[in-house]
Design an enzyme around this catalytic site. Structure first.
Site, PDB file in Angstrom:
ATOM      1  N   TYR A 107       0.815  -1.211   0.000  1.00  0.00           N
ATOM      2  CA  TYR A 107       0.000   0.000   0.000  1.00  0.00           C
ATOM      3  C   TYR A 107       0.848   1.260   0.000  1.00  0.00           C
ATOM      4  O   TYR A 107       2.029   1.247   0.312  1.00  0.00           O
ATOM      5  CB  TYR A 107      -0.923   0.032   1.226  1.00  0.00           C
ATOM      6  CG  TYR A 107      -0.210   0.319   2.521  1.00  0.00           C
ATOM      7  CD1 TYR A 107      -0.089   1.628   2.990  1.00  0.00           C
ATOM      8  CD2 TYR A 107       0.347  -0.698   3.275  1.00  0.00           C
ATOM      9  CE1 TYR A 107       0.576   1.899   4.177  1.00  0.00           C
ATOM     10  CE2 TYR A 107       1.003  -0.436   4.457  1.00  0.00           C
ATOM     11  CZ  TYR A 107       1.114   0.869   4.906  1.00  0.00           C
ATOM     12  OH  TYR A 107       1.771   1.139   6.069  1.00  0.00           O
ATOM     13  N   PHE A 117       2.308   9.711   3.369  1.00  0.00           N
ATOM     14  CA  PHE A 117       2.613   9.634   4.803  1.00  0.00           C
ATOM     15  C   PHE A 117       3.095   8.255   5.211  1.00  0.00           C
ATOM     16  O   PHE A 117       3.716   8.092   6.255  1.00  0.00           O
ATOM     17  CB  PHE A 117       1.425  10.077   5.668  1.00  0.00           C
ATOM     18  CG  PHE A 117       0.201   9.196   5.539  1.00  0.00           C
ATOM     19  CD1 PHE A 117       0.075   8.027   6.266  1.00  0.00           C
ATOM     20  CD2 PHE A 117      -0.828   9.559   4.689  1.00  0.00           C
ATOM     21  CE1 PHE A 117      -1.046   7.227   6.150  1.00  0.00           C
ATOM     22  CE2 PHE A 117      -1.962   8.769   4.563  1.00  0.00           C
ATOM     23  CZ  PHE A 117      -2.064   7.599   5.290  1.00  0.00           C
ATOM     24  N   ASP A 118       2.836   7.232   4.364  1.00  0.00           N
ATOM     25  CA  ASP A 118       3.271   5.880   4.710  1.00  0.00           C
ATOM     26  C   ASP A 118       3.148   4.990   3.478  1.00  0.00           C
ATOM     27  O   ASP A 118       2.293   5.206   2.627  1.00  0.00           O
ATOM     28  CB  ASP A 118       2.399   5.319   5.842  1.00  0.00           C
ATOM     29  CG  ASP A 118       2.990   4.083   6.496  1.00  0.00           C
ATOM     30  OD1 ASP A 118       4.193   3.798   6.298  1.00  0.00           O
ATOM     31  OD2 ASP A 118       2.249   3.386   7.221  1.00  0.00           O
ATOM     32  N   ILE A 133      -6.887   0.662  10.867  1.00  0.00           N
ATOM     33  CA  ILE A 133      -7.974   1.639  10.921  1.00  0.00           C
ATOM     34  C   ILE A 133      -9.265   1.025  10.371  1.00  0.00           C
ATOM     35  O   ILE A 133      -9.229   0.093   9.568  1.00  0.00           O
ATOM     36  CB  ILE A 133      -7.609   2.937  10.166  1.00  0.00           C
ATOM     37  CG1 ILE A 133      -7.311   2.661   8.698  1.00  0.00           C
ATOM     38  CG2 ILE A 133      -6.453   3.664  10.853  1.00  0.00           C
ATOM     39  CD1 ILE A 133      -7.122   3.907   7.853  1.00  0.00           C
ATOM     40  N   TYR A 159      -7.817   8.144  11.551  1.00  0.00           N
ATOM     41  CA  TYR A 159      -7.218   8.463  12.843  1.00  0.00           C
ATOM     42  C   TYR A 159      -7.972   9.552  13.606  1.00  0.00           C
ATOM     43  O   TYR A 159      -7.556   9.967  14.682  1.00  0.00           O
ATOM     44  CB  TYR A 159      -5.746   8.854  12.651  1.00  0.00           C
ATOM     45  CG  TYR A 159      -4.925   7.673  12.177  1.00  0.00           C
ATOM     46  CD1 TYR A 159      -4.454   6.729  13.077  1.00  0.00           C
ATOM     47  CD2 TYR A 159      -4.661   7.480  10.831  1.00  0.00           C
ATOM     48  CE1 TYR A 159      -3.726   5.631  12.644  1.00  0.00           C
ATOM     49  CE2 TYR A 159      -3.936   6.395  10.391  1.00  0.00           C
ATOM     50  CZ  TYR A 159      -3.474   5.476  11.300  1.00  0.00           C
ATOM     51  OH  TYR A 159      -2.764   4.388  10.862  1.00  0.00           O
ATOM     52  N   PHE A 176      -5.654   5.729   0.077  1.00  0.00           N
ATOM     53  CA  PHE A 176      -4.747   4.586  -0.019  1.00  0.00           C
ATOM     54  C   PHE A 176      -4.893   3.902  -1.371  1.00  0.00           C
ATOM     55  O   PHE A 176      -6.009   3.697  -1.852  1.00  0.00           O
ATOM     56  CB  PHE A 176      -5.068   3.540   1.049  1.00  0.00           C
ATOM     57  CG  PHE A 176      -4.780   3.958   2.454  1.00  0.00           C
ATOM     58  CD1 PHE A 176      -3.507   3.801   2.987  1.00  0.00           C
ATOM     59  CD2 PHE A 176      -5.777   4.513   3.235  1.00  0.00           C
ATOM     60  CE1 PHE A 176      -3.235   4.180   4.287  1.00  0.00           C
ATOM     61  CE2 PHE A 176      -5.506   4.894   4.544  1.00  0.00           C
ATOM     62  CZ  PHE A 176      -4.238   4.730   5.069  1.00  0.00           C
TER      63      PHE A 176
END
Length: 184
Positions: A107, A117-118, A133, A159, A176
């Site tokens: 992902y 961010f990730d 999540i 979040y 995502f």
């Protein structure tokens, strides 16, 4: 209208006095309302717990987790901006993954401004176990190996108001690109 007499009647009144939500009103909010409006103190904890159970058992109340609503009362719609949006990019092959399956995902997560961010090339978790999540627990089931989806996750399913500093600010919607690599 006559004031509520029984503790269960007071719980129903407390629920109806709160702004309606799809899940209902939290046990804590109801207990605080009982204390402020009906002088039902926290020492009556066992009686309150018993009244909640009685209400659910009799079908007067509907329980979702630690929240309650009055059976038969209208359930408000979840606003569109709070719903998960799923875009199927590629279907994949074989059986679909489901709650309880352990899945391995690739992902990349981005914020509204497009900043990453990730990301991970191999991330393993169990679907529906609360390890990720809510947007993922809701958006991954049904995928097949090799399948790709874009998940647009509203803040409440991500979040929330706390965020995940420093990468994810409070109240951030998340985007995502996910790919199911394996079902274990």
């Amino acid at each position: 209208m006559a004031p509520p007499k029984t503790l269960l009647d007071k719980i129903v009144a407390a629920i109806r006095a709160q702004p309606p939500t799809p899940k209902g009103v939290s046990r804590t909010a109801i207990t605080k309302y009982l204390a402020s409006e009906y002088d039902v103190d926290a020492k009556s904890k066992a009686a309150i717990k018993s009244a909640f159970k009685k209400g659910v058992d009799k079908g007067v109340l509907v329980q979702t987790g630690q929240s309650f609503r009055v059976a038969g009362d209208p359930i408000p719609e979840v606003p569109e901006e709070e719903k998960l949006k799923i875009e199927e990019v590629k279907e994949g092959k074989g059986p679909a993954c489901a709650e309880g399956d352990t899945v391995v995902m690739k992902y990349e997560g981005k914020l509204d401004d497009g900043s990453v961010f990730d990301k991970a090339s191999s991330f393993e978790f169990t679907l529906g176990a609360g390890e990720v999540i809510k947007g993922w627990d809701q958006g991954i089931p049904g995928m097949k190996i090799g399948g790709k989806r874009i998940l647009r996750v509203p803040s409440k399913l991500g979040y929330g108001k706390r965020g995940a500093p420093p990468e994810i600010p409070p109240n951030a919607d998340l985007h995502f690109m996910v790919k199911l690599k394996e079902i274990r």
